[in-house]
Motif scaffolding. Structure first.
Motif, mmCIF file in Angstrom:
data_model
loop_
_atom_site.group_PDB
_atom_site.id
_atom_site.type_symbol
_atom_site.label_atom_id
_atom_site.label_comp_id
_atom_site.label_asym_id
_atom_site.label_seq_id
_atom_site.Cartn_x
_atom_site.Cartn_y
_atom_site.Cartn_z
ATOM 1 N N THR A 119 0.810 -1.240 0.000
ATOM 2 C CA THR A 119 0.000 0.000 0.000
ATOM 3 C C THR A 119 0.838 1.282 0.000
ATOM 4 O OG1 THR A 119 -0.328 0.175 2.421
ATOM 5 C CG2 THR A 119 -1.907 -1.186 1.178
ATOM 6 N N ARG A 120 2.098 1.205 -0.380
ATOM 7 C CA ARG A 120 2.885 2.441 -0.477
ATOM 8 C C ARG A 120 2.279 3.396 -1.507
ATOM 9 N NH1 ARG A 120 9.375 1.118 -0.711
ATOM 10 N NH2 ARG A 120 9.672 0.439 1.448
ATOM 11 N N CYS A 121 1.851 2.851 -2.650
ATOM 12 C CA CYS A 121 1.297 3.697 -3.713
ATOM 13 C C CYS A 121 0.013 4.379 -3.253
ATOM 14 C CB CYS A 121 1.056 2.890 -4.982
ATOM 15 S SG CYS A 121 0.020 1.425 -4.743
ATOM 16 N N PHE A 134 1.030 7.156 -0.756
ATOM 17 C CA PHE A 134 1.648 8.294 -1.439
ATOM 18 C C PHE A 134 0.577 9.169 -2.095
ATOM 19 C CE2 PHE A 134 2.998 10.319 -5.358
ATOM 20 C CZ PHE A 134 4.051 11.095 -4.909
ATOM 21 N N SER A 135 -0.347 8.529 -2.808
ATOM 22 C CA SER A 135 -1.375 9.292 -3.524
ATOM 23 C C SER A 135 -2.228 10.108 -2.562
ATOM 24 C CB SER A 135 -2.264 8.353 -4.341
ATOM 25 O OG SER A 135 -1.492 7.667 -5.301
ATOM 26 N N GLU A 136 -2.579 9.503 -1.430
ATOM 27 C CA GLU A 136 -3.451 10.194 -0.477
ATOM 28 C C GLU A 136 -2.696 11.248 0.329
ATOM 29 O OE1 GLU A 136 -5.341 7.341 2.006
ATOM 30 O OE2 GLU A 136 -6.593 6.516 0.409
ATOM 31 N N GLU A 137 -1.505 10.895 0.817
ATOM 32 C CA GLU A 137 -0.828 11.748 1.784
ATOM 33 C C GLU A 137 0.093 12.786 1.151
ATOM 34 O OE1 GLU A 137 -0.670 7.806 4.605
ATOM 35 O OE2 GLU A 137 1.182 8.934 4.279
ATOM 36 N N ILE A 138 0.830 12.401 0.138
ATOM 37 C CA ILE A 138 1.814 13.311 -0.458
ATOM 38 C C ILE A 138 1.201 14.088 -1.618
ATOM 39 C CG2 ILE A 138 4.112 13.533 -1.470
ATOM 40 C CD1 ILE A 138 4.169 12.428 1.359
ATOM 41 N N ASN A 163 5.879 8.841 -9.149
ATOM 42 C CA ASN A 163 6.680 8.542 -7.955
ATOM 43 C C ASN A 163 6.314 7.201 -7.341
ATOM 44 O OD1 ASN A 163 8.465 10.977 -7.341
ATOM 45 N ND2 ASN A 163 6.490 11.945 -7.684
ATOM 46 N N VAL A 164 5.115 6.699 -7.640
ATOM 47 C CA VAL A 164 4.735 5.385 -7.098
ATOM 48 C C VAL A 164 5.602 4.280 -7.696
ATOM 49 C CG1 VAL A 164 2.353 6.088 -6.627
ATOM 50 C CG2 VAL A 164 2.896 4.989 -8.800
ATOM 51 N N ILE A 165 6.210 4.534 -8.870
ATOM 52 C CA ILE A 165 7.108 3.549 -9.486
ATOM 53 C C ILE A 165 8.350 3.372 -8.614
ATOM 54 C CG2 ILE A 165 8.570 3.090 -11.494
ATOM 55 C CD1 ILE A 165 6.478 4.756 -13.122
ATOM 56 N N ASP A 166 8.899 4.503 -8.140
ATOM 57 C CA ASP A 166 10.068 4.424 -7.254
ATOM 58 C C ASP A 166 9.706 3.755 -5.937
ATOM 59 O OD1 ASP A 166 11.454 5.839 -9.174
ATOM 60 O OD2 ASP A 166 11.164 7.779 -8.198
ATOM 61 N N GLY A 168 7.842 -5.516 -8.791
ATOM 62 C CA GLY A 168 7.665 -5.060 -10.171
ATOM 63 C C GLY A 168 6.221 -4.851 -10.562
ATOM 64 N N ALA A 169 5.341 -4.563 -9.589
ATOM 65 C CA ALA A 169 3.923 -4.392 -9.910
ATOM 66 C C ALA A 169 3.675 -3.090 -10.657
ATOM 67 C CB ALA A 169 3.093 -4.435 -8.634
ATOM 68 N N LEU A 170 4.354 -2.013 -10.240
ATOM 69 C CA LEU A 170 4.237 -0.718 -10.916
ATOM 70 C C LEU A 170 5.609 -0.363 -11.482
ATOM 71 C CD1 LEU A 170 2.207 1.232 -8.199
ATOM 72 C CD2 LEU A 170 1.315 -0.084 -10.119
ATOM 73 N N THR A 171 5.731 -0.349 -12.797
ATOM 74 C CA THR A 171 7.006 0.026 -13.425
ATOM 75 C C THR A 171 6.752 1.116 -14.454
ATOM 76 O OG1 THR A 171 6.762 -1.819 -14.977
ATOM 77 C CG2 THR A 171 8.154 -2.202 -13.057
#
Length: 671
Positions: free
Chosen positions: A151-153, A156-160, A192-195, A200-203
């Motif tokens: 759930t990092r992506c 990131f989308s919600e908070e940053i 930034n969600v790629i980083d 390898g789910a989001l590239t």
């Protein structure tokens, strides 16, 4: 500060620190997938397990456990080792293990940690879970079967980014990460969600199958797509820049990068100017350097005084200094960098600087934005403003409405309302301990700077260790040009009035060329963009990736970018073109090498030789008679993805513009 013991080593940790942070302070590496320093704690991957006494006799997730006085933490006990192996085995149960064809191979957290902390084999023989791919737009490629639900992506989308576009559906093993209605993630920081993705789910869709990380040469550089000056690394293969990735710099961009700064690099190889062109019989035709220089010399005649130079938005300080040296050597002082025609007083640079600094604006408690769509003009600054709002700051905006991703009060488009401060704004500013004003390019264009300086006393913007008066530029070259004195009191109007015989355009693609119909227009640049179409002579130059250079961002931070690749064809670094032109004109500029040029520039402006924030002194006294006039009808950035020549040449940026902003259904040739 509590004292804890980590593997027999006693250390003091800050109050509120977690066990994971305590272990890192002790120099211990703790594996993790869901934990990230800049995101909220989720505690759902369980990879960071450690043994803690006093406590239950079982491994505990260190990222979510507060460090407290007297704790004994073990990171290497048999219990911890077995627990981590078990977690890794579970993570790999449904992971497809397609590393040879995965774009993340070679820089994958899951790969690295499976080797370091996993078992040698798997005991799982059932069918693996499969998940349909999700469409996340032209930038993000998804293979969601690889997703481990960290759930990092989502965070990131919600908070940053402040855009709730990525979330989770269903529960348990049916859980899936997806965008809202499986549409493209349409915001300026989406990639930034790629980083952040540890598997390898989001590239990166544009970079897919282009190169492996060990094949790439890495060069430290600066993003020139806006005035933030984000720190980046350019990854090149042969003579081509393959991708740009952010570097960590907590003072500037933290570890984020705008989508434009990341993906405009494919434009570096397209629509390039790689040979000399001159206009004969109304048509641009190939030519040699000597012929082009001869035409310039002939147009100037013996006096040589009638020459002017206009700098574009992507230029480095050295090129502007070389151009100024050439123009001055010819006996002229016609140089200007505000190509769109803006004029404002630059006798005091503190008055046109982002004085609070990007990191400092996070601590402001009331912020007034005048004439700036910060989200498009400086996407990474908008992240800082979100942090300020999260900490309790109030934001007021004068100008047409835009979606700031945080609560804000729009006061209207008319600047005159600031002559008599609205009550809500006045009360908030009166109560503020750290008030700030951000003056944008749209307000500068309306001549609002003198009146805005009156707000310094009215709102008490300057206090002990606090300067809340800020101007936000949108050009990467702006502050360096102001430091070099590359401006005229009347701006572009002064150059048009002088009617120069030769106009040297240094990548100035946004200027109006109509007043210079009778001038010989010499374009020194790297892309066949608007400036090249108006030119009588084209001299192929180098982009920011093809030369060393000094850049100064909107907060006056001096930064250096290194050369990553060579310019194509006959293109040359800009300063060498200007040096050769000086010889052709028979004038002396005082440098023969880049080192000599840089040394001469630093002698003239010492602040450009010291990386870090330049000191511009105190703000000037405000003109008591100045008043806000005019109405802000719109902002200068009409299309976030197409603001400069490199971005306009980029297929990826064109696709983003079509699909994300203009809603076009971009069809493939086969359709």
């Amino acid at each position: 500060m509590p004292k804890v013991t980590v593997d027999g080593q006693e250390i003091e940790v800050p109050a509120g620190a977690t066990v994971l942070q305590a272990c890192e302070l002790a120099g211990k590496e703790i594996p993790r997938f869901c934990y990230h320093e800049r995101l909220s704690i989720a505690g759902n991957c369980r990879m960071c397990l450690v043994e803690v006494k006093p406590g239950p006799p079982k491994p505990q997730a260190s990222c979510a456990l507060p460090a407290s006085e007297g704790q004994e933490i073990r990171t290497d006990s048999p219990m911890v080792k077995k627990a981590r192996e078990g977690v890794m085995e579970f993570l790999l149960i449904n992971h497809p293990l397609d590393c040879p064809i995965c774009d993340q191979g070679g820089e994958c957290d899951l790969q690295d940690q499976a080797v370091a902390y996993g078992r040698g084999g798997s005991r799982y023989h059932e069918n693996k879970r499969a998940v349909t791919e999700k469409y996340m737009g032209p930038l993000i490629k998804t293979i969601m079967t690889r997703c481990i639900h960290c759930t990092r992506c989502v965070r990131f989308s919600e908070e940053i980014a402040g855009v709730d576009e990525i979330g989770a559906l269903y529960r348990g093993e049916d859980m899936q990460i997806t965008t809202y209605l499986e549409q493209a993630a349409a915001h300026e920081l989406s990639a930034n969600v790629i980083d952040l993705c540890p598997v390898g789910a989001l590239t990166s869709r544009p970079y897919a199958f282009e190169a492996r990380p060990w094949e790439l040469k890495k060069t430290l550089s600066i993003d020139v797509s806006d005035a933030v000056g984000a720190n980046i690394t350019l990854h090149s293969k042969g003579r081509e820049v393959m991708r740009a990735l952010p570097r960590i710099n907590d003072d500037v961009n933290e570890e984020w990068l705008s989508d434009k700064g990341r993906y405009q690099v494919d434009g570096l190889t397209k629509r390039r100017l790689d040979r000399v062109w001159v206009r004969r019989d109304g048509k641009l035709q190939p030519a040699e350097w000597t012929e082009a220089f001869g035409m310039i010399s002939g147009a100037l005649g013996k006096t040589k005084k009638s020459i002017a130079a206009v700098a574009g938005d992507l230029l480095d300080a050295e090129t502007m200094f070389a151009a100024k040296a050439l123009v001055n050597a010819c006996g002229s002082d016609l140089t200007e960098a505000r190509q769109t025609g803006m004029t404002y007083d630059v006798s005091n640079l503190a008055a046109v600087n982002f004085n609070t600094t990007f990191a400092g604006i996070e601590t402001a408690d009331v912020i007034l934005i005048v004439g700036s769509n910060v989200r498009w003009e400086a996407a990474l600054l908008n992240v800082r403003l979100r942090k300020a709002v999260k900490a309790g700051a109030k934001v007021f905006i004068v100008g047409p409405e835009w979606d700031p991703t945080y609560p804000a009060t729009f006061l209207g488009n008319d600047l005159k309302l600031l002559n008599r401060i609205p009550k809500a704004l006045g009360d908030a500013m009166k109560a503020a301990k750290r008030p700030a004003v951000i003056l944008g390019a749209a307000a500068l264009a309306k001549g609002a700077l003198p009146a805005a300086l009156k707000l310094v006393d009215k709102f008490g913007l300057v206090r002990d260790d606090w300067n809340g008066f800020n101007v936000l530029h949108i050009s990467a070259a702006r502050m360096a040009s102001l430091m070099l004195g590359f401006t005229l009191p009347g701006g572009m109007g002064d150059i048009a009035a002088a009617k120069p015989k030769v106009l040297v355009s240094l990548g100035a693609d946004e200027m109006d060329y109509a007043p210079y119909a009778k001038s010989l227009k010499v374009y020194i640049g790297h892309h066949g963009d608007k400036g090249a179409h108006h030119a009588d002579i084209i001299l192929p130059g180098a982009s920011y990736a093809e030369k060393d250079g000094t850049y100064v961002n909107a907060e006056g931070r001096v930064q250096f970018a290194e050369k990553a690749v060579y310019a194509p064809g006959d293109a040359r670094e800009d300063w060498t073109i200007l040096r050769a032109l000086a010889d052709a004109l028979g004038v002396t500029v005082g440098f023969d090498s880049f080192e000599a040029l840089q040394a001469k520039m630093i002698t003239a402006v010492p602040a450009l030789g010291e990386e870090g924030l330049a000191d511009y002194g105190a703000l000037p006294k405000a003109d008591s008679g100045a008043k806000f006039e005019g109405e802000i009808a719109g902002y200068p950035v009409k299309d976030f993805y197409l603001t400069n020549a490199i971005a306009r040449a980029s297929d990826v940026m064109q696709q983003c513009s079509d699909e994300l902003l203009h809603g076009a259904d971009v069809k493939e040739a086969a359709e």
